[in-house]
Design a protein around this motif. Structure first.
Motif, PDB file in Angstrom:
ATOM      1  N   TYR A   1      -2.893   7.733   3.386  1.00  0.00           N
ATOM      2  CA  TYR A   1      -3.133   9.135   3.084  1.00  0.00           C
ATOM      3  C   TYR A   1      -3.072   9.990   4.348  1.00  0.00           C
ATOM      4  O   TYR A   1      -3.435   9.525   5.436  1.00  0.00           O
TER       5      TYR A   1
ATOM      6  N   TYR B   1      -8.083   0.469   1.652  1.00  0.00           N
ATOM      7  CA  TYR B   1      -7.696  -0.717   0.896  1.00  0.00           C
ATOM      8  C   TYR B   1      -8.938  -1.448   0.400  1.00  0.00           C
ATOM      9  O   TYR B   1     -10.059  -1.199   0.873  1.00  0.00           O
ATOM     10  N   SER B   2      -8.730  -2.313  -0.559  1.00  0.00           N
ATOM     11  CA  SER B   2      -9.812  -3.105  -1.151  1.00  0.00           C
ATOM     12  C   SER B   2      -9.806  -4.496  -0.544  1.00  0.00           C
ATOM     13  O   SER B   2      -8.765  -5.170  -0.528  1.00  0.00           O
TER      14      SER B   2
ATOM     15  N   ASP C   1      -8.347  10.806  -5.327  1.00  0.00           N
ATOM     16  CA  ASP C   1      -7.636   9.580  -5.675  1.00  0.00           C
ATOM     17  C   ASP C   1      -8.462   8.396  -5.194  1.00  0.00           C
ATOM     18  O   ASP C   1      -8.799   8.311  -4.008  1.00  0.00           O
ATOM     19  N   ALA C   2      -8.814   7.519  -6.103  1.00  0.00           N
ATOM     20  CA  ALA C   2      -9.639   6.369  -5.744  1.00  0.00           C
ATOM     21  C   ALA C   2      -8.817   5.134  -5.437  1.00  0.00           C
ATOM     22  O   ALA C   2      -9.370   4.072  -5.196  1.00  0.00           O
ATOM     23  N   SER C   3      -7.496   5.237  -5.441  1.00  0.00           N
ATOM     24  CA  SER C   3      -6.660   4.054  -5.283  1.00  0.00           C
ATOM     25  C   SER C   3      -6.426   3.714  -3.815  1.00  0.00           C
ATOM     26  O   SER C   3      -6.587   4.547  -2.928  1.00  0.00           O
ATOM     27  N   ASP C   4      -6.029   2.480  -3.580  1.00  0.00           N
ATOM     28  CA  ASP C   4      -5.671   2.042  -2.238  1.00  0.00           C
ATOM     29  C   ASP C   4      -4.338   2.675  -1.840  1.00  0.00           C
ATOM     30  O   ASP C   4      -3.449   2.875  -2.664  1.00  0.00           O
ATOM     31  N   GLY C   5      -4.189   2.970  -0.556  1.00  0.00           N
ATOM     32  CA  GLY C   5      -2.938   3.538  -0.092  1.00  0.00           C
ATOM     33  C   GLY C   5      -3.079   4.166   1.279  1.00  0.00           C
ATOM     34  O   GLY C   5      -4.117   4.071   1.939  1.00  0.00           O
TER      35      GLY C   5
ATOM     36  N   ALA D   1       0.215   7.948  -0.422  1.00  0.00           N
ATOM     37  CA  ALA D   1      -0.465   8.785  -1.406  1.00  0.00           C
ATOM     38  C   ALA D   1      -0.733  10.152  -0.789  1.00  0.00           C
ATOM     39  O   ALA D   1      -0.450  10.384   0.390  1.00  0.00           O
TER      40      ALA D   1
ATOM     41  N   ALA E   1     -14.261  -1.781  -5.026  1.00  0.00           N
ATOM     42  CA  ALA E   1     -12.881  -1.458  -4.662  1.00  0.00           C
ATOM     43  C   ALA E   1     -12.872  -0.385  -3.589  1.00  0.00           C
ATOM     44  O   ALA E   1     -13.870   0.329  -3.376  1.00  0.00           O
ATOM     45  N   ALA E   2     -11.749  -0.262  -2.892  1.00  0.00           N
ATOM     46  CA  ALA E   2     -11.563   0.779  -1.872  1.00  0.00           C
ATOM     47  C   ALA E   2     -12.705   0.778  -0.856  1.00  0.00           C
ATOM     48  O   ALA E   2     -13.194   1.826  -0.432  1.00  0.00           O
TER      49      ALA E   2
ATOM     50  N   LEU F   1       0.854  -1.192   0.000  1.00  0.00           N
ATOM     51  CA  LEU F   1       0.000   0.000   0.000  1.00  0.00           C
ATOM     52  C   LEU F   1       0.887   1.238   0.000  1.00  0.00           C
ATOM     53  O   LEU F   1       1.559   1.527   0.989  1.00  0.00           O
TER      54      LEU F   1
END
Length: 549
Positions: free
Chosen positions: A191, A322-323, A185-189, A179, A331-332, A176
């Protein structure tokens, strides 16, 4: 206008509920001096510069009983006894008492609304209102606003305290990445947590939208300590409200009534007014589709050198999206808030944790009326959908892997679930006896391992006791998951017969009546709900102004 303002006989617009949405609507609609606006709130109002310290503090919660609805309870799961449930009862609503996370949700959340029949509420439709409401102090560009009334800020990674940094590193080792912008931002990470506050003070919807200048408008009246008991209807049209103040009842006429009392009290008020399933105005969706994010707190004992610096007051620094990858889920869909302290008292500074939550939840409950008292009866059926239970149980295992990381273990140990609510509340009280017990409990955290383990066990079971038995883990999750304050969906927006309001937030089948708050959400967003509610109210104000023009 002062909180003890005299109720008028009539207003062009009556807004019922001075929470987040009500504050936004009162401010925006009273910008037109030709429109008289009455904002009615059951709780107290605090004039700018005279807010209580607990509301103004940038630490997450101001759960003082005087700011909450008294006696409100909710059933978490069928068969469980109802437990106290906190809902704000003060001008500013949840924005005056809750966590101040400034999250939008994902574009797919809103495109899903539009696809489900909420015409005009897709991502492209709502993004301008997210931009309008914010003054982002960190990011610019087409995704962000720089001139709105609500500041949005983040703690940069270099300022994160030790436990937060260690969990970040452990998550990175699991794939992960670090970010930057959770709202673009729609991605996993991992923040920084976007917050709508300053370093020292909360910035509620009341602070941002009902400032001293707005309150001087002669066409705006803010009437606090007034309970609306029913909507007055005439030939399927809302023509006013019945109000009780200091035991005295009276009626106030209106050109239009807007319910902004939240996902619990807006449907309850519709039901009390004869609008709902099987009632005089049959709207089967009123009170249905109650949604929330299920959460499970997991605590750790921080080592002395990992304590958050005292000059960093807010608890929220960073978070993790995370997903789950569970079949049939988006997702997410999972969210973890990382805490390097859980209280301002000595014990709270030594206890950190991970707040594990399912943010793409599917379970549905309902709000009805208690036939004996007419008060809301809340049933969440939390984790009623198997996918929610499976993912929250999976989050426990995900968290266990993070906490087992060698770098994390150098900052914290003894992970446990703080389910002894009575003990936690007692240790947090400000009276002298509780302070003494708090300091004694803090001292126990530096005792030999056996004694420290016993002390932690009083607060709740250790994490390790649940990891070897999948059935026991699921049972524990079912029994101990808690509802957040992110209630929504009980006056759902849409175009089908079960929808309560249409895309212009008008109650279907009743003229002169709208609902503008979290209850209109067709599906819960993958975010805390306060900023989305501000967006809904900003867009609603434009809709209403457009109709008047």
């Amino acid at each position: 206008m002062r909180p003890d303002a005299v109720l008028p006989a009539r207003a062009d617009v009556i807004i019922v509920g001075g929470g987040t949405a009500g504050c936004v609507l009162a401010s925006r609609l009273s910008e037109d001096p030709r429109v008289s606006v009455l904002l009615v709130e059951a709780g107290r109002d605090h004039l700018p510069g005279h807010e209580p310290d607990d509301i103004m503090d940038s630490f997450p919660r101001a759960a003082t009983p005087g700011h909450l609805w008294p006696g409100l309870t909710a059933e978490r799961r069928p068969g469980q006894p109802p437990r106290p449930f906190e809902q704000a009862r003060v001008v500013g609503g949840g924005s005056s008492v809750m966590g101040m996370l400034a999250m939008r949700g994902l574009p797919a959340d809103y495109d899903g609304w539009a696809a489900a029949g909420a015409e005009g509420w897709g991502w492209a439709d709502v993004l301008p209102y997210f931009r309008r409401l914010e003054r982002d102090l960190d990011f610019g560009g087409p995704a962000h606003g720089r001139e709105g009334p609500l500041p949005v800020r983040r703690h940069p990674p270099e300022s994160w305290p030790p436990f937060c940094r260690a969990v970040t590193a452990a998550a990175a080792r699991q794939g992960l990445p670090l970010a930057g912008d959770l709202n673009d931002d729609a991605s996993d990470g991992i923040y920084p947590v976007p917050m709508n506050n300053s370093a020292r003070h909360r910035v509620s919807a009341a602070t941002a939208y009902l400032d001293a200048a707005v309150r001087t408008r002669p066409n705006l009246i803010i009437a606090a300590r007034c309970s609306v008991t029913a909507i007055r209807l005439r030939e399927r049209r809302a023509v006013g409200v019945d109000v009780v103040r200091d035991g005295a009842a009276r009626a106030v006429e209106a050109g239009e009534v807007i319910l902004s009392a939240g996902a619990i009290h807006s449907p309850a008020l519709l039901l009390r007014s004869g609008i709902g399933p099987g009632l005089a105005i049959d709207r089967p969706g009123v009170g249905a589709d109650l949604q929330n994010h299920p959460l499970l707190p997991l605590s750790v004992v921080l080592r002395r050198d990992a304590v958050q610096p005292p000059d960093v007051r807010p608890a929220f620094q960073n978070c993790l999206r995370y997903s789950s990858g569970h079949p049939g889920t988006p997702a997410a869909d999972m969210f973890v808030t990382i805490l390097n302290k859980t209280g301002l008292h000595p014990l709270g500074r030594r206890i950190g944790g991970l707040m594990l939550a399912v943010y793409g939840s599917f379970s549905r409950g309902s709000v009805s009326l208690d036939p004996a008292t007419g008060t809301p009866r809340i049933g969440f059926d939390l984790l009623g959908d198997e996918r929610d239970e499976a993912r929250l149980a999976g989050a426990v295992r995900f968290a266990a892997a993070l906490l087992a990381d060698e770098e994390v273990r150098r900052t914290a140990d003894q992970p446990f679930f703080p389910i002894n609510g009575a003990l936690v509340q007692r240790l947090s009280r400000p009276e002298p006896a509780s302070r003494i017990v708090n300091r004694l409990a803090t001292a126990m955290l530096d005792a030999p391992a056996l004694l420290r383990g016993w002390a932690v066990g009083v607060a709740g079971p250790p994490l390790r006791t649940l990891l070897d038995d999948e059935e026991r883990l699921h049972r524990f999750v079912r029994e101990n998951a808690v509802p957040t304050g992110h209630v929504c969906g009980t006056c759902r927006m849409g175009s089908d017969e079960a929808a309560v309001v249409d895309g212009r937030l008008r109650v279907r089948g009743v003229a002169g009546l709208r609902v503008v708050d979290a209850s209109v959400m067709p599906a819960i967003v993958r975010a805390n709900t306060n900023i989305p509610v501000v967006m809904i109210a900003e867009k609603a104000a434009d809709i209403i102004k457009g109709e008047r023009t």
